[in-house]
Design an enzyme around this catalytic site. Sequence first.
Site, PDB file in Angstrom:
ATOM      1  N   SER A 270       6.217  -3.375   3.158  1.00  0.00           N
ATOM      2  CA  SER A 270       6.114  -3.427   4.619  1.00  0.00           C
ATOM      3  C   SER A 270       5.562  -2.095   5.134  1.00  0.00           C
ATOM      4  O   SER A 270       4.453  -1.725   4.784  1.00  0.00           O
ATOM      5  CB  SER A 270       7.479  -3.758   5.237  1.00  0.00           C
ATOM      6  OG  SER A 270       7.380  -3.905   6.632  1.00  0.00           O
ATOM      7  N   THR A 271       6.355  -1.338   5.902  1.00  0.00           N
ATOM      8  CA  THR A 271       5.880  -0.085   6.480  1.00  0.00           C
ATOM      9  C   THR A 271       5.425   0.880   5.389  1.00  0.00           C
ATOM     10  O   THR A 271       6.164   1.172   4.464  1.00  0.00           O
ATOM     11  CB  THR A 271       6.990   0.576   7.308  1.00  0.00           C
ATOM     12  OG1 THR A 271       7.527  -0.389   8.211  1.00  0.00           O
ATOM     13  CG2 THR A 271       6.454   1.761   8.092  1.00  0.00           C
TER      14      THR A 271
ATOM     15  N   HIS B 182       3.953  -7.200   5.076  1.00  0.00           N
ATOM     16  CA  HIS B 182       4.261  -7.565   6.466  1.00  0.00           C
ATOM     17  C   HIS B 182       3.132  -7.071   7.365  1.00  0.00           C
ATOM     18  O   HIS B 182       2.935  -5.876   7.530  1.00  0.00           O
ATOM     19  CB  HIS B 182       5.583  -6.939   6.910  1.00  0.00           C
ATOM     20  CG  HIS B 182       6.769  -7.457   6.158  1.00  0.00           C
ATOM     21  ND1 HIS B 182       7.949  -6.764   6.088  1.00  0.00           N
ATOM     22  CD2 HIS B 182       6.953  -8.600   5.459  1.00  0.00           C
ATOM     23  CE1 HIS B 182       8.819  -7.457   5.377  1.00  0.00           C
ATOM     24  NE2 HIS B 182       8.238  -8.573   4.983  1.00  0.00           N
TER      25      HIS B 182
ATOM     26  N   ASP C  22      13.975  -7.378   3.385  1.00  0.00           N
ATOM     27  CA  ASP C  22      13.237  -8.512   2.834  1.00  0.00           C
ATOM     28  C   ASP C  22      13.015  -8.318   1.331  1.00  0.00           C
ATOM     29  O   ASP C  22      12.658  -7.239   0.881  1.00  0.00           O
ATOM     30  CB  ASP C  22      11.886  -8.653   3.547  1.00  0.00           C
ATOM     31  CG  ASP C  22      11.198  -9.974   3.257  1.00  0.00           C
ATOM     32  OD1 ASP C  22      11.876 -10.921   2.808  1.00  0.00           O
ATOM     33  OD2 ASP C  22       9.979 -10.063   3.479  1.00  0.00           O
TER      34      ASP C  22
ATOM     35  N   MET D 186      10.713  -1.066   5.976  1.00  0.00           N
ATOM     36  CA  MET D 186      12.007  -1.127   6.626  1.00  0.00           C
ATOM     37  C   MET D 186      12.586  -2.528   6.487  1.00  0.00           C
ATOM     38  O   MET D 186      11.873  -3.500   6.284  1.00  0.00           O
ATOM     39  CB  MET D 186      11.898  -0.719   8.092  1.00  0.00           C
ATOM     40  CG  MET D 186      10.887  -1.435   8.925  1.00  0.00           C
ATOM     41  SD  MET D 186      10.880  -0.772  10.611  1.00  0.00           S
ATOM     42  CE  MET D 186       9.161  -0.917  11.044  1.00  0.00           C
TER      43      MET D 186
END
Length: 338
Positions: free
Chosen positions: A158-159, A185, A281, A278
């Site tokens: 993600s991030t 993401h 998931d 973050m």
Amino acid sequence: MRKVISDMLNQDPRVHVIGTARNGEDALRKRKELRPDVMTLDVEMPIMNGLETLKHVMNDDPCPVVMISSTTKQGAENTMLAMEYGAVDFVTKPSGAISLDIDRVENEIVEKVVYAARARLRRSSPKPIVQLRAVQFVKRPSRTLPSSAQKMIAIGTSTGGPKALKDVITKLPGSLKAPVLIVQHMPAGFTRSLAERLDSLSELTVKEAEDGDVLKNGVAYIAPGGYHLAVKQEHSSYVIQTHLEEPRRGHRPSVDVMYESLSAINDIETIAVIMTGMGADGSEGLMKLKQSGSCYAIAEAEESCVVFGMPKVAIRTKLVDEVVHIQEIAGRIMRQVQ
């Protein structure tokens, strides 16, 4: 736009806007004076655009940066470059360069700025740090797989993910004897640019996944923004399904959905990799992968994560086999595939 975004951020008690700048040159001057914890940068600015400004920031004195981008093809390509240059995250404008409806993404802007303030900025040439953890055994059905069992590499992030993916995917050989599945993401309109960028830098073929794609070794498939990615077995082939079921933990695509689909397939070996991001998931899906049979799990070490969220939660399950620096992940994948 500067006024509207400033007002949004100032309404949150965790944030205080200490200045605004008309363009990149103005931003660099004010940054030296004001020393902010986080900067937001529009990709499109006069005199010096966001990408050039970001390069100066990251080269001179790195600071967490959240990019504000349009959803045009050019905007998406520039955003991918910004992630590669070191931006922590990005927010897309709802309706073009002057988005009068930017309040639609107010919560997203605020939360990403807050997270960016806690982000770990990576050096351009980090010293590899490797942490080896004892394999944690779980009670699961006994299953012996032939040495010829199809291997699947499944990466969730993600991030900070676009830069982390570049570090991993570009180190894998084109002759890789496994397909690579990736959930990053990211909203619709950006995953294709991410795939095209990674494809141009890699020996692997990298593409945005499409419903019905038959998985091939040496090809990386990135879940399209806004769609879940799953895999199903059809006779002797493995086929991608993309669908619009409800988001998981607020995410679509979801790492959990990808992992769960792989856990339902017999006679495959999965190398599950959870990298910077973050949230949590991937952890529930990892549990199902481990319970179903053959899975080797790798998590990115805190030292190289932009945000140590997803890997941290995965490690807490005690199902992760190795915790390693981002620079070591490709090599660890290759050990499991060969």
